[in-house]
Design an enzyme around this catalytic site. Structure first.
Site, short mmCIF file in Angstrom:
data_model
loop_
_atom_site.label_atom_id
_atom_site.label_comp_id
_atom_site.label_asym_id
_atom_site.label_seq_id
_atom_site.Cartn_x
_atom_site.Cartn_y
_atom_site.Cartn_z
N ARG A 59 0.82 -1.20 0.00
CA ARG A 59 0.00 0.00 0.00
C ARG A 59 0.86 1.26 0.00
O ARG A 59 0.41 2.32 -0.45
CB ARG A 59 -0.95 0.00 1.21
CG ARG A 59 -2.04 -1.05 1.10
CD ARG A 59 -3.08 -0.92 2.19
NE ARG A 59 -2.52 -1.12 3.52
CZ ARG A 59 -2.27 -2.31 4.06
NH1 ARG A 59 -2.53 -3.41 3.37
NH2 ARG A 59 -1.79 -2.42 5.28
N TYR A 63 0.01 4.41 -2.37
CA TYR A 63 -0.22 5.77 -1.87
C TYR A 63 0.75 6.77 -2.49
O TYR A 63 0.39 7.93 -2.72
CB TYR A 63 -0.13 5.79 -0.34
CG TYR A 63 -1.17 4.92 0.33
CD1 TYR A 63 -2.39 4.67 -0.28
CD2 TYR A 63 -0.92 4.34 1.58
CE1 TYR A 63 -3.34 3.86 0.32
CE2 TYR A 63 -1.86 3.53 2.19
CZ TYR A 63 -3.07 3.29 1.56
OH TYR A 63 -4.00 2.48 2.16
N TYR A 101 -12.88 9.63 1.75
CA TYR A 101 -13.98 9.39 2.69
C TYR A 101 -13.52 9.76 4.11
O TYR A 101 -12.35 9.72 4.44
CB TYR A 101 -14.50 7.96 2.62
CG TYR A 101 -13.58 6.90 3.19
CD1 TYR A 101 -13.68 6.51 4.52
CD2 TYR A 101 -12.65 6.27 2.38
CE1 TYR A 101 -12.86 5.53 5.04
CE2 TYR A 101 -11.82 5.28 2.88
CZ TYR A 101 -11.93 4.92 4.21
OH TYR A 101 -11.10 3.95 4.72
#
Length: 275
Positions: free
Chosen positions: A77, A81, A103
């Site tokens: 990840r 990112y 979100y």
């Protein structure tokens, strides 16, 4: 006749970026300022909770580009990112008004918004972050918790294992991303019961195994209800969990009075009254 010199057009358009929070619940938490940033952008990048929320965002702007395809099974990840930052910076350097929509709150458990803001500012671009309603905000409301009553500690669950941290069991303890606890690789989207058992063993230094804990997830759609489950600490390893759920440990012991400091403050009060 002499040929005229070719016209050279230099673009003076200056890019800018705003990272905004959409909140947790679809349509309910978007602030007017965040909406304005979305509508005025040339391009919108989105990292949202699910496809329905992304479709809703697409009704607000004609050029919404999902960041989710950068995820991949077995891919760190951290790489994903960094790619998010780079694709936003590419459009920014091209002179576009960029809006990154995330979100919840764009600055809470979100590495890329902070990094793209720093990168943009370092290159002289206007860059702002606008807050959104986070899972933490929803947690306080849905569970009826006032963090000022007993105090409240927050830890990313893996950080509690990887480092020597002090837990105060007389206040609330909030653990984030317990479904991923113990993952060094950043390549997995969940870890299993054995990893959560390590977490329980660490927490058992501060809490009895029968201490009631809460597993919580905020609703993302207006028709949803908050997911609230209560169970004993010992049962956490076998609870059904994803990265979405948060674990809350209520206070296990009463606050202990600091008699020496109370006496010192009382002396100050007496001195003040005598002045």
């Amino acid at each position: 006749m002499p040929q005229s010199e070719p016209t050279i057009t230099v673009s003076t358009k200056r890019g800018s970026i705003a990272c905004v929070g959409l909140g947790m619940t679809l349509g309910s938490h978007l602030t007017p300022l965040a909406r304005s940033h979305i509508q005025q952008a040339d391009v919108v990048f989105a990292a949202l909770s699910d496809g329905i929320v992304e479709l809703w965002l697409q009704r607000m702007h004609p050029d919404v580009r999902s960041l989710h395809p950068y995820y991949a099974e077995g891919k760190s990840r951290a790489i994903t990112y960094r790619q998010w930052v780079e694709v936003m910076m590419t459009e920014l350097r091209a002179g576009k008004r960029v809006c990154g929509v995330f979100y919840g709150h764009p600055g809470v458990f979100a590495w890329s918004p902070h990094e793209v803001i720093k990168a943009a500012q370092a290159e002289g671009f206007p860059a702002v972050m606008e807050p959104g309603i986070s899972a933490e905000d929803c947690l306080y409301a849905d569970l009826g918790i006032d963090p000022g009553r007993y105090g409240c500690q927050h830890f990313e669950a893996s950080q509690l294992l990887f480092y020597e941290r002090r837990v105060d069991p007389s206040g609330y303890l909030v653990l984030w991303q317990v479904g991923l606890v113990g993952d060094f690789t950043l390549k997995r989207f969940s870890t299993g019961p054995a990893y959560r058992q390590v977490l329980v063993d660490v927490l058992h230094q501060y809490y009895p195994l029968n201490h009631q804990i809460i597993i919580y997830a905020a609703p993302t759609l207006p028709i949803d209800r908050p997911d609230i489950r209560r169970l004993a600490l010992r049962d956490l390893p076998h609870a059904n969990m994803t990265a979405r759920e948060t674990v809350v440990l209520p206070p296990a012991f009463p606050l202990k009075e600091n008699a020496a400091i109370r006496a010192r403050l009382a002396a100050l009060d007496t001195e003040h009254l005598m002045m």
